[in-house]
Design a protein around this motif. Structure first.
Motif, short mmCIF file in Angstrom:
data_model
loop_
_atom_site.label_atom_id
_atom_site.label_comp_id
_atom_site.label_asym_id
_atom_site.label_seq_id
_atom_site.Cartn_x
_atom_site.Cartn_y
_atom_site.Cartn_z
N GLU B 67 0.83 -1.29 0.20
CA GLU B 67 -0.01 0.29 -0.21
C GLU B 67 0.71 1.34 0.03
O GLU B 67 0.31 2.12 -0.61
N ALA B 70 2.12 1.71 -3.52
CA ALA B 70 0.99 1.81 -4.51
C ALA B 70 0.23 2.94 -4.34
O ALA B 70 -0.88 3.92 -4.75
N GLY B 71 0.57 3.95 -2.73
CA GLY B 71 0.12 5.75 -2.71
C GLY B 71 -0.74 5.84 -1.80
O GLY B 71 -1.33 6.19 -2.00
N LEU B 72 -1.20 4.86 -1.02
CA LEU B 72 -2.23 4.32 -0.62
C LEU B 72 -2.30 4.27 0.82
O LEU B 72 -3.36 5.39 1.66
N VAL B 91 -1.29 8.04 -6.20
CA VAL B 91 -1.20 6.48 -7.21
C VAL B 91 -0.29 6.66 -8.09
O VAL B 91 -0.74 7.76 -9.01
N VAL B 97 -3.01 -3.17 -9.02
CA VAL B 97 -3.15 -3.82 -8.02
C VAL B 97 -3.99 -5.02 -7.94
O VAL B 97 -5.40 -4.64 -8.03
N PHE B 99 -6.12 -6.80 -4.82
CA PHE B 99 -5.39 -6.37 -3.41
C PHE B 99 -5.82 -8.32 -2.80
O PHE B 99 -6.95 -9.30 -3.55
#
Ligand SMILES: Nc1ncnc2c1ncn2[C@@H]1O[C@H](COP(=O)(O)OP(=O)(O)OP(=O)(O)O)[C@@H](O)[C@H]1O
Ligand SMILES: [Mg+2]
Lengths: 250, 286
Positions: B67, B70-72, B91, B97, B99
């Motif tokens: 995450e 992924a920029g989350l 993101v 991605v 999950f």
């Protein structure tokens, strides 16, 4: 027809038949209750002959529709707002959870003082009664949006508005619909009970009017109408709700 | 040529697609819970076009790693560079991605699910149809294209998510236990398909998995994570040829590789199990 359905049908049919027999046999006297078949005949008669019938029905339906729109849209928006501010939510949560233990109708005289006797008081009564169900359902719905879906929306780079419209709202749909169903039911109660207490027109007012005038025939005809209306509405909403839930959850 | 797995140093060559520079993350304290130091510090490079597997005990921070990349989740410490540019907290471009949990959209059919990202990207309808058809074939979902996710098994829903991600042709593919819900045979086949796709597109892949076999079979390098806070205790190069498939499993090197992974993980898994009490998930069992 499933087994459960069959039993339900038998149960309702049996109760109606039993009432019919008890009334006809004089066990229940005629001033207390008229036989169900007479209720139906009476309803047909007043619908065809009484000049107040359609105006009263339309009056109630119109007020009900406005109350539902206010309760559902308002409850949804308030729910969104409260959900966005967790601290506010912690303050309001006890209020919401005890709301339906308070007899909201004690407010009705106050509403009449503020809005006068007329549609406004009835609409506000109905909306007040329904709105909290919608708020609570909206909060639940927003809580239950799976995190993975929200993350997916972010990965797909949906902007805030699209994220709401294309992912969050559809994901929340089943619980929102449950809220709508409850809000509708509460609005029906609120509007008709308001009319029953004090109003110048409407089907609930007709019910109290005929009750006060010992007009059993009219009273039971109107009562049957209200019961059938509420039950049908609820059954339809239940079917839709079930469909939504079946598709969304496994 | 030495085909045995061996230890490699972190590679700082110019081919780095992603560079982690002392990246760490701590989840802040929540009501009644202390802060959780979940990840790092982590220093390593993900090379362009490589296939990296990540294995580690349950709860060690694998998903956090994904995450963050992924920029989350904004890492609390350190920086991540993608193509030499520091991530902005958004993101990044070209990231796809899959999950760990089911993320299929229950209100869309399988085909609409798969087409979702493509429609967002505004591709022409014909191109979308072509790609979706291909992906559905590829994932064995063609007969289910008009079905809704609730009518599918967990494994099939996960395949829908994989397809939805892969059709957008990401240059950096992050997969979090994507085959967790699949049976062993389907897992092997899906792994082979993923390899094929990786070869065709030249994408960089980071695959998080519980299965040591899977990690060893698919990857160019296998990163082994410690118990929480997750750090790489080793990155093992597999030295498989680019053209490879599940028949690798019968080679002696494969056994050497997996037993080596297991010996690295064993102690960490025990630690993870002890610190999480009853949590006895077979994270690293084979
Ligand atoms: N949002 C969060 N807030 C607080 N703690 C979190 C949060 N997400 C994860 N954690 C904690 O951080 C640690 C690492 O979690 P993470 O999900 O990254 O592990 P994982 O390796 O993916 O585990 P698994 O193998 O079970 O998928 C765990 O102890 C977890 O409880
Ligand atoms: Mg995880």
């Amino acid at each position: 027809m499933s087994r459960v359905r069959l039993i339900q049908t038998l149960l309702i049919g049996g109760s109606v038949a039993l009432l019919e027999i008890l009334c006809r046999a004089g066990v229940i006297d005629h001033f207390t209750m008229i036989p169900p078949s007479d209720m139906l005949l009476s309803l047909i008669r007043i619908a065809r002959t009484e000049s107040w019938f359609w105006p009263d029905v339309l009056y109630t339906l119109r007020n009900l529709a406005v109350a539902i729109v206010i309760a559902v849209a308002g409850g949804f928006l308030i729910g969104l707002g409260v959900h966005a501010v967790p601290r506010l939510r912690r303050c309001l949560d006890p209020l919401f959870s005890s709301y339906y233990s308070v007899p909201t109708f004690v407010l009705y005289p106050l509403l009449i003082v503020i809005f006068g006797i007329g549609p406004a008081s009835l609409i506000v009564m109905g909306a007040l009664f329904g709105v909290v169900a919608m708020i609570v359902a909206t909060l639940t719905a927003l809580d239950r949006i799976p995190r993975a879906l929200i993350k997916t929306a972010r990965i797909m780079r949906l902007d805030a508005l699209r994220g709401v419209l294309m992912v969050r709202l559809p994901a929340a749909a089943p619980h929102l619909f449950t809220g709508l169903k409850l809000a509708v039911a509460y609005c029906v109660i609120g509007v008709i009970a308001g009319e029953f207490i004090l109003a110048t027109a409407g089907i609930g007012r007709r019910l109290s009017f005929s009750y006060n005038n010992f007009d059993n025939q009219t009273m039971y005809g109107v009562l049957l109408l209200i019961l059938v209306f509420a039950a049908t509405l609820n059954a339809l909403l239940n079917i839709w709700e079930k469909r939504l839930h079946q598709r969304w959850y496994r | 040529m030495n085909a045995r797995p061996r230890l490699v140093e972190t590679d700082h060559s110019a081919t780095a697609h992603v560079a982690f520079r002392s990246v760490s993350h701590t989840y802040p304290a929540r009501a009644g819970h202390p802060p959780v130091h979940a990840l790092g510090p982590l220093d390593f490079n993900l090379n362009r076009g490589e296939f990296l597997s990540v294995v580690g005990p349950s709860g060690c921070g694998k998903t956090t790693l994904l995450e963050v990349l992924a920029g989350l989740v904004k890492p609390e410490g350190g920086t991540i560079e993608i193509d030499g540019r520091a991530m902005t907290g958004d993101v990044p471009d070209g990231v796809g991605v899959v999950f760990q949990e089911d993320a299929s959209f229950p209100w869309l059919t399988v085909a609409d699910n798969v087409a979702f990202g493509l429609r967002r990207a505004g591709l022409p309808a014909k191109e979308i149809a072509g790609r979706v058809d291909y992906a559905l074939d590829f994932m064995g979902l063609n007969q289910f294209r008009t079905a809704y996710p609730s009518q599918l098994s967990g494994g099939m829903r996960q395949r829908v998510c994989i397809a939805r991600t892969l059709v957008t042709r990401p240059s950096l593919i992050l997969l979090d236990e994507p085959f967790g819900a699949l049976d062993q045979q389907t897992r092997l086949l899906m792994g082979e398909e993923l390899l094929k796709l990786w070869r065709e597109t030249g994408a960089t892949v980071m695959l998080i998995t519980h299965s040591l076999d899977e990690a060893a079979m698919l990857a160019d390098r296998v990163a082994v994570m410690s118990a929480r806070p997750g750090r790489f205790i080793d990155i093992i190069e597999t030295r498989w040829p680019r053209e490879r498939d599940s028949s690798l499993a019968s080679q002696p090197e494969f056994g050497v590789l997996t037993s080596r992974l297991w010996s690295l993980l064993r102690e960490e898994s025990r630690k993870a199990m002890e610190s999480s009490g009853a949590r006895s998930s077979g994270a690293t069992a084979r």
